[in-house]
Scaffold this motif. Structure first.
Motif, mmCIF file in Angstrom:
data_model
loop_
_atom_site.group_PDB
_atom_site.id
_atom_site.type_symbol
_atom_site.label_atom_id
_atom_site.label_comp_id
_atom_site.label_asym_id
_atom_site.label_seq_id
_atom_site.Cartn_x
_atom_site.Cartn_y
_atom_site.Cartn_z
ATOM 1 N N PRO A 169 -32.455 -9.039 18.067
ATOM 2 C CA PRO A 169 -33.120 -8.761 19.349
ATOM 3 C C PRO A 169 -34.545 -9.290 19.350
ATOM 4 C CG PRO A 169 -31.919 -6.834 18.602
ATOM 5 C CD PRO A 169 -31.877 -7.815 17.471
ATOM 6 N N MET A 170 -35.018 -9.667 20.536
ATOM 7 C CA MET A 170 -36.353 -10.255 20.657
ATOM 8 C C MET A 170 -37.118 -9.590 21.793
ATOM 9 S SD MET A 170 -35.834 -14.365 20.204
ATOM 10 C CE MET A 170 -34.205 -14.706 20.834
ATOM 11 N N PHE A 171 -38.419 -9.457 21.609
ATOM 12 C CA PHE A 171 -39.273 -9.017 22.695
ATOM 13 C C PHE A 171 -39.582 -10.195 23.610
ATOM 14 C CE2 PHE A 171 -40.740 -5.530 19.759
ATOM 15 C CZ PHE A 171 -40.269 -4.497 20.560
ATOM 16 N N SER A 172 -39.794 -9.907 24.883
ATOM 17 C CA SER A 172 -40.260 -10.936 25.816
ATOM 18 C C SER A 172 -41.703 -11.306 25.484
ATOM 19 C CB SER A 172 -40.183 -10.417 27.256
ATOM 20 O OG SER A 172 -38.907 -9.928 27.570
ATOM 21 N N ARG A 173 -42.038 -12.566 25.766
ATOM 22 C CA ARG A 173 -43.419 -13.028 25.541
ATOM 23 C C ARG A 173 -43.957 -13.655 26.814
ATOM 24 N NH1 ARG A 173 -43.946 -15.373 19.394
ATOM 25 N NH2 ARG A 173 -42.782 -13.701 18.366
ATOM 26 N N LEU A 174 -45.271 -13.697 26.896
ATOM 27 C CA LEU A 174 -45.912 -14.156 28.130
ATOM 28 C C LEU A 174 -45.592 -15.622 28.405
ATOM 29 C CD1 LEU A 174 -47.849 -13.456 30.451
ATOM 30 C CD2 LEU A 174 -49.713 -14.283 29.007
ATOM 31 N N GLY A 175 -45.102 -15.877 29.607
ATOM 32 C CA GLY A 175 -44.843 -17.244 30.036
ATOM 33 C C GLY A 175 -45.879 -17.704 31.047
ATOM 34 N N VAL A 176 -45.910 -17.039 32.193
ATOM 35 C CA VAL A 176 -46.870 -17.364 33.256
ATOM 36 C C VAL A 176 -47.800 -16.165 33.415
ATOM 37 C CG1 VAL A 176 -47.159 -18.017 35.664
ATOM 38 C CG2 VAL A 176 -45.131 -18.786 34.403
ATOM 39 N N PRO A 177 -49.101 -16.326 33.150
ATOM 40 C CA PRO A 177 -49.993 -15.160 33.151
ATOM 41 C C PRO A 177 -50.299 -14.592 34.523
ATOM 42 C CG PRO A 177 -51.226 -17.150 32.652
ATOM 43 C CD PRO A 177 -49.779 -17.540 32.660
ATOM 44 N N TYR A 178 -50.282 -15.430 35.560
ATOM 45 C CA TYR A 178 -50.640 -14.900 36.885
ATOM 46 C C TYR A 178 -50.053 -15.770 37.991
ATOM 47 C CZ TYR A 178 -53.257 -13.529 41.019
ATOM 48 O OH TYR A 178 -53.586 -13.112 42.275
#
Length: 356
Positions: free
Chosen positions: A272-281
């Motif tokens: 399993p993996m955590f989501s990571r930031l793709g588009v900050p805003y």
């Protein structure tokens, strides 16, 4: 005790199971997907039951709920269920009723889907319709995104399943921490304090204690029965507004959307993996949120073009490298992508190897 009647808690679920499931409980051999939205379950005894999955907007009118229940009475002996992703499933025990049910759904313009290598229903929070701390709406954003991606709901075009979720603020009751694509509403301003109303509406000690970062303290002017916020310490969680309605957090201009990518709960193929930031805003732009819809469409399209079969979004990103992901999805890398949490060092990639 077995026959004891109580009004505490829901009735036992086995009272609502179709007879074929009761008779074969725990003895199911396999299942297959003969068509998008259709699941065929086969028991060791040879008994079969079909699940016909359709999307639901989660917030139903009573009229729509009655229409769906009428279909269940007609074709499923009244047996139906909701999945954890708000899909509606008709449990068909008689195969002869399967095609008539599908035909009637087609007349109502209801498309089965959300199974196998597809985009299933979007899990989301309450948004403007109910929640008191949202940075964005929930149902409106989900409607706009699924309207654009609907071709992937009733088909198996994708390399693997894609799970999308939405949380309208950082409290994240929409499970955005572990989804292939996650839509997160973000506050970017500290609470606005209504000093003239706070002393009438709020308990000051409780309000101060509600802040997890200690950003709230009593007003330095003893003649003003209110509080002040140390803005650099504020993490925009909205806990204070929960306790004190005189500290609203929502800002229609500065609040917006962040997109996270690459999470999953499944243990298949990889952990399993955590989501990571793709588009900050992205701007909060109702009623159709075009910037958010376009950014998600771009990610899904590039994933569909470049991923291997059975490869989830996070696995595809790890294989090609985050640098390549940002490049092909045309996402600029900004300072917000750098994790400055003090215990984050263990998660940093510290080798000299990059992927382009």
């Amino acid at each position: 005790m077995a026959e004891r009647i109580t009004d505490i808690g829901p009735p036992h679920y086995d009272k609502f199971l179709p007879p074929v499931i009761k008779e074969n409980y725990g003895k199911w051999k396999y299942h297959e997907i003969p068509a998008p939205g259709i699941l065929k379950h086969v028991a060791e005894s040879g008994a079969e039951i079909y699940s016909v999955r359709i999307a639901s907007p989660r917030i139903l009118t009573t009229l729509q709920a009655r229409d769906l229940c009428d279909l269940a009475d007609k074709y499923c002996e009244g047996h139906l269920r909701f999945t954890s992703r708000h899909n509606f499933e008709f449990l068909v025990s008689d195969k002869a009723k399967l095609d008539p049910l599908r035909a009637e759904l087609a007349k109502l313009k209801i498309v089965p889907g959300g199974t196998g290598h597809s985009i299933t229903n979007i899990v989301h929070t309450q948004g403007w319709i109910h929640c008191h701390t949202p940075a964005i709406d929930a149902s409106g954003v989900v409607k706009a995104v699924m309207d654009d991606l609907f071709e992937y709901f009733g088909s198996h075009k994708l390399p693997a399943q894609v799970r999308i979720s939405l949380a309208c603020c950082l409290n994240m009751c929409g499970a955005v921490h572990c989804s292939d694509i996650a839509i997160l509403g973000i506050h970017r301003t500290a609470p606005h304090i209504m000093h003239d109303k706070l002393r009438h509406l709020c308990e000051i000690p409780t309000t101060i204690a509600s802040c997890p970062t200690g950003a709230i303290r009593p007003h330095p002017d003893k003649s003003i029965k209110s509080v002040v916020v140390n803005e650099p310490r504020c993490m925009y969680c909205g806990n204070c507004y929960t306790m004190c309605p005189a500290m609203p957090l929502f800002d229609a201009v500065k609040g917006g959307v962040a997109l996270l990518v690459g999470g999953k709960v499944s243990n298949a193929k990889s952990a399993p993996m955590f989501s990571r930031l793709g588009v900050p805003y992205l701007p909060n732009n109702p009623p159709r949120w075009p910037e958010t819809v376009a950014a998600i469409r771009k990610i899904v399209t590039k994933y569909a073009e470049g991923a291997n079969k059975y490869e989830r979004v996070g696995e595809w990103i790890v294989r090609i490298g985050w640098e390549k992901f940002f490049e092909i999805c045309e996402i600029p890398f900004t300072f917000q992508h750098i994790d400055d949490y003090k215990w984050a060092y263990d998660t940093y990639r510290t080798s000299m190897h990059f992927k382009f």
